[in-house]
Design a protein around this motif. Structure first.
Motif, PDB file in Angstrom:
ATOM      1  N   GLU A  87       0.829  -1.206   0.000  1.00 29.28           N
ATOM      2  CA  GLU A  87       0.000   0.000   0.000  1.00 29.28           C
ATOM      3  C   GLU A  87       0.869   1.262   0.000  1.00 29.28           C
ATOM      4  N   ASP A  88       1.865   1.331   0.893  1.00 23.98           N
ATOM      5  CA  ASP A  88       2.723   2.517   0.999  1.00 23.98           C
ATOM      6  C   ASP A  88       3.456   2.826  -0.303  1.00 23.98           C
ATOM      7  N   MET A  89       3.845   1.776  -1.033  1.00 24.81           N
ATOM      8  CA  MET A  89       4.597   1.963  -2.271  1.00 24.81           C
ATOM      9  C   MET A  89       3.684   2.066  -3.493  1.00 24.81           C
ATOM     10  N   GLY A  90       2.390   1.890  -3.293  1.00 21.15           N
ATOM     11  CA  GLY A  90       1.446   1.993  -4.396  1.00 21.15           C
ATOM     12  C   GLY A  90       1.635   0.909  -5.447  1.00 21.15           C
ATOM     13  N   LEU A  91       1.983  -0.281  -5.007  1.00 21.99           N
ATOM     14  CA  LEU A  91       2.215  -1.388  -5.937  1.00 21.99           C
ATOM     15  C   LEU A  91       0.891  -1.955  -6.422  1.00 21.99           C
ATOM     16  N   GLU A  92       0.849  -2.350  -7.676  1.00 20.57           N
ATOM     17  CA  GLU A  92      -0.334  -3.013  -8.194  1.00 20.57           C
ATOM     18  C   GLU A  92      -0.419  -4.451  -7.702  1.00 20.57           C
ATOM     19  N   SER A  93       0.762  -5.042  -7.468  1.00 17.77           N
ATOM     20  CA  SER A  93       0.838  -6.441  -7.070  1.00 17.77           C
ATOM     21  C   SER A  93       2.082  -6.633  -6.206  1.00 17.77           C
ATOM     22  N   PRO A  94       2.057  -7.580  -5.286  1.00 19.26           N
ATOM     23  CA  PRO A  94       3.269  -7.855  -4.510  1.00 19.26           C
ATOM     24  C   PRO A  94       4.395  -8.424  -5.373  1.00 19.26           C
ATOM     25  N   PHE A  95       4.081  -8.865  -6.582  1.00 23.30           N
ATOM     26  CA  PHE A  95       5.103  -9.349  -7.507  1.00 23.30           C
ATOM     27  C   PHE A  95       5.919  -8.193  -8.104  1.00 23.30           C
ATOM     28  N   ASP A  96       5.473  -6.946  -7.865  1.00 21.00           N
ATOM     29  CA  ASP A  96       6.163  -5.782  -8.433  1.00 21.00           C
ATOM     30  C   ASP A  96       7.414  -5.386  -7.660  1.00 21.00           C
ATOM     31  N   LEU A  97       7.669  -6.012  -6.525  1.00 22.79           N
ATOM     32  CA  LEU A  97       8.807  -5.628  -5.689  1.00 22.79           C
ATOM     33  C   LEU A  97       9.712  -6.830  -5.460  1.00 22.79           C
ATOM     34  N   LEU A  98      10.961  -6.724  -5.951  1.00 23.15           N
ATOM     35  CA  LEU A  98      11.926  -7.816  -5.803  1.00 23.15           C
ATOM     36  C   LEU A  98      12.694  -7.733  -4.492  1.00 23.15           C
ATOM     37  N   GLY A  99      12.890  -6.523  -3.995  1.00 26.75           N
ATOM     38  CA  GLY A  99      13.640  -6.345  -2.759  1.00 26.75           C
ATOM     39  C   GLY A  99      13.382  -4.974  -2.175  1.00 26.75           C
ATOM     40  N   LEU A 100      13.774  -4.801  -0.906  1.00 26.55           N
ATOM     41  CA  LEU A 100      13.553  -3.528  -0.231  1.00 26.55           C
ATOM     42  C   LEU A 100      14.659  -3.297   0.791  1.00 26.55           C
ATOM     43  N   PHE A 101      15.323  -2.130   0.696  1.00 27.67           N
ATOM     44  CA  PHE A 101      16.308  -1.717   1.692  1.00 27.67           C
ATOM     45  C   PHE A 101      15.598  -0.821   2.688  1.00 27.67           C
ATOM     46  N   GLU A 102      15.740  -1.138   3.950  1.00 30.14           N
ATOM     47  CA  GLU A 102      15.185  -0.305   5.009  1.00 30.14           C
ATOM     48  C   GLU A 102      16.298  -0.001   5.995  1.00 30.14           C
ATOM     49  N   GLY A 103      16.400   1.246   6.404  1.00 33.91           N
ATOM     50  CA  GLY A 103      17.422   1.603   7.374  1.00 33.91           C
ATOM     51  C   GLY A 103      17.844   3.039   7.217  1.00 33.91           C
ATOM     52  N   THR A 104      19.030   3.318   7.682  1.00 31.30           N
ATOM     53  CA  THR A 104      19.535   4.681   7.701  1.00 31.30           C
ATOM     54  C   THR A 104      20.537   4.907   6.585  1.00 31.30           C
ATOM     55  N   GLY A 105      20.544   6.117   6.062  1.00 30.94           N
ATOM     56  CA  GLY A 105      21.504   6.508   5.041  1.00 30.94           C
ATOM     57  C   GLY A 105      22.784   7.015   5.672  1.00 30.94           C
ATOM     58  N   ILE A 106      23.747   7.351   4.845  1.00 30.48           N
ATOM     59  CA  ILE A 106      25.039   7.812   5.337  1.00 30.48           C
ATOM     60  C   ILE A 106      24.880   9.036   6.235  1.00 30.48           C
ATOM     61  N   GLY A 107      24.107  10.009   5.810  1.00 34.47           N
ATOM     62  CA  GLY A 107      23.932  11.219   6.599  1.00 34.47           C
ATOM     63  C   GLY A 107      23.233  10.978   7.922  1.00 34.47           C
ATOM     64  N   GLU A 108      22.407   9.962   7.980  1.00 37.17           N
ATOM     65  CA  GLU A 108      21.643   9.671   9.188  1.00 37.17           C
ATOM     66  C   GLU A 108      22.416   8.803  10.169  1.00 37.17           C
ATOM     67  N   ARG A 109      23.350   7.996   9.675  1.00 35.05           N
ATOM     68  CA  ARG A 109      24.051   7.049  10.531  1.00 35.05           C
ATOM     69  C   ARG A 109      24.847   7.715  11.633  1.00 35.05           C
ATOM     70  N   PHE A 110      25.365   8.894  11.357  1.00 33.80           N
ATOM     71  CA  PHE A 110      26.266   9.523  12.299  1.00 33.80           C
ATOM     72  C   PHE A 110      25.574  10.569  13.149  1.00 33.80           C
ATOM     73  N   SER A 111      24.247  10.583  13.159  1.00 32.28           N
ATOM     74  CA  SER A 111      23.501  11.524  13.986  1.00 32.28           C
ATOM     75  C   SER A 111      23.405  10.971  15.408  1.00 32.28           C
ATOM     76  N   LEU A 112      22.957  11.779  16.302  1.00 23.48           N
ATOM     77  CA  LEU A 112      22.837  11.377  17.698  1.00 23.48           C
ATOM     78  C   LEU A 112      21.446  10.854  18.027  1.00 23.48           C
ATOM     79  N   GLN A 113      20.700  10.498  17.011  1.00 25.92           N
ATOM     80  CA  GLN A 113      19.348   9.980  17.226  1.00 25.92           C
ATOM     81  C   GLN A 113      19.413   8.658  17.971  1.00 25.92           C
ATOM     82  N   THR A 114      18.415   8.422  18.755  1.00 26.29           N
ATOM     83  CA  THR A 114      18.313   7.123  19.417  1.00 26.29           C
ATOM     84  C   THR A 114      17.266   6.304  18.688  1.00 26.29           C
TER      85      THR A 114
END
Length: 140
Positions: free
Chosen positions: A57-84
């Motif tokens: 739903e979030d990605m607006g896919l017509e079918s679950p077959f439309d997505l081969l893979g998904l990266f989830e996490g932090t980017g380079i700029g976010e990795r070095f922040s002081l966020q918890t």
């Protein structure tokens, strides 16, 4: 003209399991250039049959077959922040979509898994298509 038997051992094979796809992905990831893997920091590679309904739903896919893979996490700029509460980097490979793609095109399964890993990481970290093509060529 006589036909030769081209079945090899396919008559007794099952489709690759979640664990077998995961092993392919871990092996493929290990062979990617170190500088490329360093972008990810600590990363988990997992395999699921399909993305969950919320991702579809979030990605607006017509079918679950439309997505081969998904990266989830932090980017380079976010990795070095002081966020918890940072989310660990994770790539999910979707087995059924990859098998469907594999059946449609003449590519080796390992090459498809490698391609998905490179593009999920590359897109997440803002690499160009040319950069990803070079990385893919170096992984062959």
């Amino acid at each position: 003209m006589a036909r030769s038997n081209q079945t090899a051992d396919w008559g007794n094979r099952l489709s690759p399991s979640l664990g077998e796809i995961e092993s392919l992905a871990i092996e493929a990831y290990a062979h990617l250039p170190e500088t490329f893997r360093a972008l990810c920091g600590d990363i988990t590679i997992q395999v699921s049959e399909f993305p969950d309904d919320q991702i579809v739903e979030d990605m607006g896919l017509e079918s679950p077959f439309d997505l081969l893979g998904l990266f989830e996490g932090t980017g380079i700029g976010e990795r070095f922040s002081l966020q918890t509460g940072e989310q660990a980097n994770r790539i999910t490979i979707y087995r059924r979509a990859i098998l469907d793609y594999w059946a449609e095109y003449e590519e080796a399964l390992g090459e498809i898994v490698t391609h998905v890993l490179i593009h999920e990481i590359g897109h997440h970290f803002g690499l160009s298509d040319e950069d990803m093509e070079r990385i893919e060529a170096s992984a062959e």
